[in-house]
Design a protein around this motif. Structure first.
Motif, PDB file in Angstrom:
ATOM      1  N   VAL A   1      29.131  12.113 -15.554  1.00 20.87           N
ATOM      2  CA  VAL A   1      27.770  12.642 -15.479  1.00 20.87           C
ATOM      3  C   VAL A   1      27.336  12.669 -14.018  1.00 20.87           C
ATOM      4  N   HIS A   2      27.308  13.865 -13.473  1.00 19.17           N
ATOM      5  CA  HIS A   2      26.993  14.112 -12.064  1.00 19.17           C
ATOM      6  C   HIS A   2      25.504  14.449 -12.029  1.00 19.17           C
ATOM      7  N   THR A   3      24.672  13.505 -11.619  1.00 15.67           N
ATOM      8  CA  THR A   3      23.229  13.644 -11.834  1.00 15.67           C
ATOM      9  C   THR A   3      22.516  14.255 -10.632  1.00 15.67           C
ATOM     10  N   LEU A   4      21.398  13.656 -10.271  1.00 20.34           N
ATOM     11  CA  LEU A   4      20.561  14.176  -9.185  1.00 20.34           C
ATOM     12  C   LEU A   4      20.674  13.282  -7.962  1.00 20.34           C
ATOM     13  N   HIS A   5      20.271  13.809  -6.821  1.00 18.93           N
ATOM     14  CA  HIS A   5      20.361  13.039  -5.587  1.00 18.93           C
ATOM     15  C   HIS A   5      19.474  11.794  -5.670  1.00 18.93           C
TER      16      HIS A   5
ATOM     17  N   ARG B   1      19.391   9.553  -8.059  1.00 20.06           N
ATOM     18  CA  ARG B   1      18.935   9.131  -9.390  1.00 20.06           C
ATOM     19  C   ARG B   1      20.051   8.567 -10.258  1.00 20.06           C
TER      20      ARG B   1
ATOM     21  N   PHE C   1      19.753   7.286 -14.562  1.00 17.49           N
ATOM     22  CA  PHE C   1      20.551   7.966 -15.596  1.00 17.49           C
ATOM     23  C   PHE C   1      21.504   6.959 -16.253  1.00 17.49           C
TER      24      PHE C   1
END
Lengths: 644, 322
Positions: free
Chosen positions: B64-68, B70, B74
């Protein structure tokens, strides 16, 4: 006498921390115990102790839809409330006040806003009246408002037992006494007061005992001093069904529990937090089958974490939500974009409050509607569902999880402060009316352990079968970057086009599948020449206003939108084409929803009726505005300004 | 069936720069997963945004490659909802200590069973080398127009004060040590933080592989004297357990500070702290939801024949007024 479809409005005001909420709760419950339908509107400052708050309770022998600008009985136990609410008392109404406060000068009340203070001073000067509470009493007398003075402290001190208690203890009971005195004025059976008192303070028998005693003194004193009754004398009604009295935060919380929400995240913010608190209080609950039901409530470090943790939970297959208000929602923009591109079913419950910035933290507005419809950079589908009243709020809180899961997209449940804090009596909710639909969520048996899985496989309807984290055979990747069917990053232009089109297609399908009765409702005569176009919390005021307008010879209907995204543009175009005069009514400055309708249908409202002072729209405001427009004398944009 | 290291690799093309320290860390993660024989389908690797946050795409587990910034929120949501899953969080120092610093601290307080692996290279690589929160004050890496005038953060000390209960430091080119540290981190019951010194060959021309390796400081024997050294288990004991006395805890924290602030010619690596006395978040949840582990949110039955299972009348009875 009974109300025969008429209503009775009661209002209590006072400093925050002095028991205004408890008083209103007591009044509302006692009325409900006696079989009345109850509607409550709660107003308060962003403050813990001292600022002015008030609670309006409207009761009737029929379900009450909304609140009115005026009140029939203003109940007070401080000096400030009569100053601020005098104008609100209806013709033939009554004022209950503390007789010992008549000499309190206006200037000595620091919590009255400077503008209100100036207006009052000017009015007193014009009438040659002193700048004290006595001026209000005199003005009320001139308006034939019936006046009921009660010296709370003297009444308590005259009692042998209670009179011995310290003043600080006595002071804490005047709120209860004001309710008891109110019931004396409306001739209500006092046993319901006791029932409500016991229900509210059941864990504190000492408090019940003391308050009951003080209340009896106030009730007896008022009965003795009131003279001939001037207010309706209310007799209890028979009720053949169980009922609850709940507010919007509780209605949504109950909907989430019923809808199977298993993870709720939040960061404290008014007026959303009470919902999360309610959920935490009910984190374990009884279920029909299997293990005990439960919901895990996580308080995060901020709203960014709240949305991101909810998404993380949603990826595991749990139904996950977060609940917030306007400033918190601003922080969720990037998270929602991620959920959009990763087709993650996450629910955001948004209680709009007065903006921008910190704005009016404890007041209501519908000013984040365009924001909710457009939140996030780039383009991605989202469901936006706006409930109009507490019953819809409950059922929509269940349905929105279905929509989120079926269309694998973030879903925003659009509410506001008014709905959060409205209270209402209801028959028990009926769960046989709703279903839990989990969409293309795959069971373990539908997958082959160890095999590759394409979470974002291209499908004609845009909806890919979904595995969840940790599921055997469902191994896949998620990325905020544009990605291939297997979730790995890709900047390939052809794949990009297909992915954008796939995601967008889901909303086309949603609009086809969601029943029209859950998309919008046309209330009132379908052939009326005038149509009020609205959504969300003004519903109650609008419904009652169109009843009044139609029964006074006008032909007015009301088109209520629930599903704002995807938007039923074709249905709106057809309905609005039949109407000669279209009036957009909403609680914001610019008519955000009317703009949305115009954007999708090219239909422009002839008039806008808007309100942005933070106080919810009342029944009589809508009625007066529509009559004004029908008379041909109104400007294109009518601004509603009632509010205290 | 035994998993071999290839089972943890994907065929996705890796686009890190040649010679990047990230490769060593990626290998170490894959090797520790294999060492532990963790089923790839029962593992999720979360990441933030940046070069190192592409890691999940190269590991054949759920990714799961999320947000900068974050990654931790997650990962928190995923782990809480499905506690059976092994959860790794990875990302750079800019991701975790710049834009994500608030989450770094807030997550520490939970002590959830997650292993957070920080690829620490002192620069924002993917945006072409700006100073990151760990670049020291006054340093001027090659793409900086002027020396850095913002003070650096100490990730180890921040981790301690935030509540991480396993704190370690590794070095990207010592894969054997890294592999052991990551395994220890995963096996630790609470929140683990592994700070990994990771040379960025493209943009950090100060803290290079040669610099860490001490190529510029030759001993009398003519050999390079590496700056990174391993903590000696005979001299440094990171463990705080139920048996550790208050006085010993104070001594251990003092020793931790002394090691965590060493930099320059002496940079310690290894486990700096392991505190087994703090309850984990899962344990705290179980106190009020006893069936949490058996019936976690991800596995909860919410419907029966598509009907809600909630017995709503029990709650409505509490709110009943008529």
């Amino acid at each position: 006498m009974d109300l025969k479809g008429q209503s009775f409005s009661w209002c209590v005001g006072g400093a925050q921390g002095s028991g205004v909420d408890s008083a209103a709760n007591l009044f509302a419950r006692a009325c409900a115990f006696g079989g009345f339908h109850v509607f409550g509107n709660r107003e308060y400052y962003s403050n813990i102790i001292g600022e002015h708050s008030y609670f309006e309770v409207r009761i009737s022998d029929e379900p009450v839809l909304g609140h009115t600008s005026s009140v029939d009985l203003l109940t007070t136990f401080d000096a400030e409330t009569p100053f601020l609410h005098l104008d609100q008392i209806s013709e033939g109404g009554a004022l209950l006040y503390d007789a010992s406060l008549v000499d309190v000068p206006l200037e000595k009340l620091p919590t009255i806003e400077p503008r209100a203070k100036q207006d009052l001073a000017k009015m007193f000067d014009e009438h040659g009246l002193p700048h004290t509470l006595d001026a209000i009493i005199q003005l009320a007398r001139q308006r034939n408002i019936s006046l009921h003075a009660i010296p709370y402290e003297d009444v308590l001190k005259a009692d042998d037992a209670l009179g011995q208690l310290p003043f600080s203890t006595l002071k804490r009971m005047v709120n209860t006494m004001s309710v008891a005195a109110s019931f004396a004025l409306i001739g209500y059976d006092f046993s319901y007061f006791h029932k409500a008192l016991e229900a509210i303070f059941q864990s504190k028998p000492k408090v019940v005992e003391m308050n009951a005693k003080a209340a009896q003194l106030a009730f007896d004193y008022t009965k003795k001093e009131m003279g001939e009754p001037t207010l309706p004398q209310l007799k209890p009604l028979e009720v053949n069904e169980p009922r609850v009295y709940i507010n919007g935060n509780q209605a949504v919380g109950l909907g989430k529990l019923a809808g199977g929400c298993s993870v709720q995240t939040y960061y404290p913010i008014s007026p959303a937090t009470d919902e999360s608190t309610f959920l935490e209080q009910h984190q374990s609950f009884d279920v029909e089958q299997g293990d005990d039901g439960s919901i895990l409530v996580l308080q995060t470090g901020d709203e960014i974490a709240a949305i991101c943790s909810a998404i993380g939970a949603a990826l595991t297959g749990a139904r996950a939500a977060t609940s917030t208000s306007s400033p918190g929602f601003s922080l969720m923009a990037e998270g929602l974009g991620w959920a959009g591109i990763n087709e993650t079913p996450v629910v955001v419950t948004l209680y709009q409050r007065g903006g921008p910035s910190t704005g009016l933290p404890t007041r209501s507005e519908q000013a984040d509607t365009q924001f909710a419809l457009n939140i996030g950079h780039g383009e991605f589908p989202r469901i936006v569902l706006a409930s109009g009243d507490l019953e819809e709020a409950f059922y929509d809180a269940i349905r929105i999880f279905n929509y989120a899961e079926k269309y694998q997209t973030p879903a925003i449940h659009l509410l506001d402060k008014a709905l959060a804090n409205f209270g209402k009596t209801f028959s028990y909710f009926d769960l046989s009316k709703v279903e839990i639909e989990r969409g293309a969520l795959l069971k373990d048996s539908q997958l082959t352990a160890g095999a590759d899985f394409n979470r974002f496989s291209f499908q004609e309807n845009g909806i890919s079968p979904r595995s969840v984290l940790g599921q055997p055979g469902g191994r896949t990747w998620y990325s905020g970057d544009e990605h291939l069917e297997d979730g790995h990053m890709s900047e390939d232009p052809i794949n990009r086009d297909r992915m954008m089109e796939k995601r967008a297609q889901k909303l086309v399908v949603a609009l086809e599948e969601i029943p029209t009765e859950d998309q919008y409702t046309l209330h009132g005569p379908s052939d009326a020449e005038t149509t009020l176009v609205s959504y969300g919390s003004p519903k109650g005021a609008l419904l009652e206003a169109i009843q009044r307008l139609n029964s006074s010879g006008h032909a007015v209907n009301y088109l209520q939108a629930r599903l704002l995204s995807p938007f039923p543009a074709q249905a709106f175009t057809e309905i609005l084409s039949k109407s000669k005069l279209k009036i957009g009514i909403e609680a914001n400055f610019s008519g955000q929803f009317s703009q949305w309708v115009q954007q999708h249908t090219c239909v422009k409202m002839e008039h806008l009726v808007v309100k942005y002072n933070g106080r919810p729209i009342t029944v009589d405001e809508v009625e007066a505005a529509v009559l004004n427009i029908l008379s041909g004398n109104a400007p294109q944009k009518v601004v509603l300004r009632h509010g205290i | 069936m035994a998993f071999n290291v290839a089972d943890y690799k994907t065929s996705v093309h890796n686009n890190w720069c040649p010679g990047c320290g990230d490769f060593g860390i990626l290998n170490a993660i894959q090797m520790s997963l294999m060492d532990m024989q963790l089923d790839p389908e029962r593992v999720t690797v979360f990441s933030g945004v940046g070069c190192s946050s592409k890691t999940p795409h190269y590991i054949n587990t759920y990714g799961v490659h999320t947000l900068h910034g974050r990654v931790l929120p997650f990962a928190t949501g995923g782990k809480l909802a499905n506690p059976e899953m092994t959860v790794l969080a990875v990302g750079g120092d800019g991701d975790g200590l710049g834009i994500g610093a608030g989450h770094f601290v807030a997550t520490g307080r939970l002590n959830l069973d997650i292993t957070y692996i920080m690829f620490n290279n002192g620069v924002y690589g993917l945006t072409k080398g700006q100073a990151s929160p760990t670049l020291h004050l006054g340093q001027q890496t090659k793409s900086l127009p002027n020396p850095n005038i913002i003070h650096e953060i100490n990730p180890l000390i921040l981790a301690l004060s935030s509540g991480y209960t396993f704190i370690a430091r590794g070095y990207a080119y010592d894969v054997a040590q890294l592999k052991a540290l990551i395994r220890q981190g995963i096996e630790h019951p609470g929140l683990s933080f592994i700070d990994i010194l990771q040379p960025c060959p493209t943009y950090n021309n100060i803290n290079t592989r040669d610099w860490f390796g001490g190529a510029d400081r030759k001993g009398e024997d003519g050999k390079a004297m590496p700056r990174v050294y391993k903590l000696d288990p005979n001299l440094y004991d990171p463990l705080i357990s139920a048996e550790t006395t208050d006085e010993e805890i104070h001594q251990k924290i003092a020793a931790f500070f002394a090691k965590a602030t060493e930099w320059g010619d002496q940079i310690p690596s290894g486990v700096l702290l392991q505190n087994l006395t703090q309850s984990t978040y899962e344990e705290r949840v179980i106190e009020s939801l006893p069936k949490y582990k058996k019936n976690p949110p991800a596995k909860r039955q919410i419907e029966s024949d598509n009907k809600p299972v909630l017995k709503i009348n029990t709650i409505l009875d509490e709110l009943r007024v008529a």
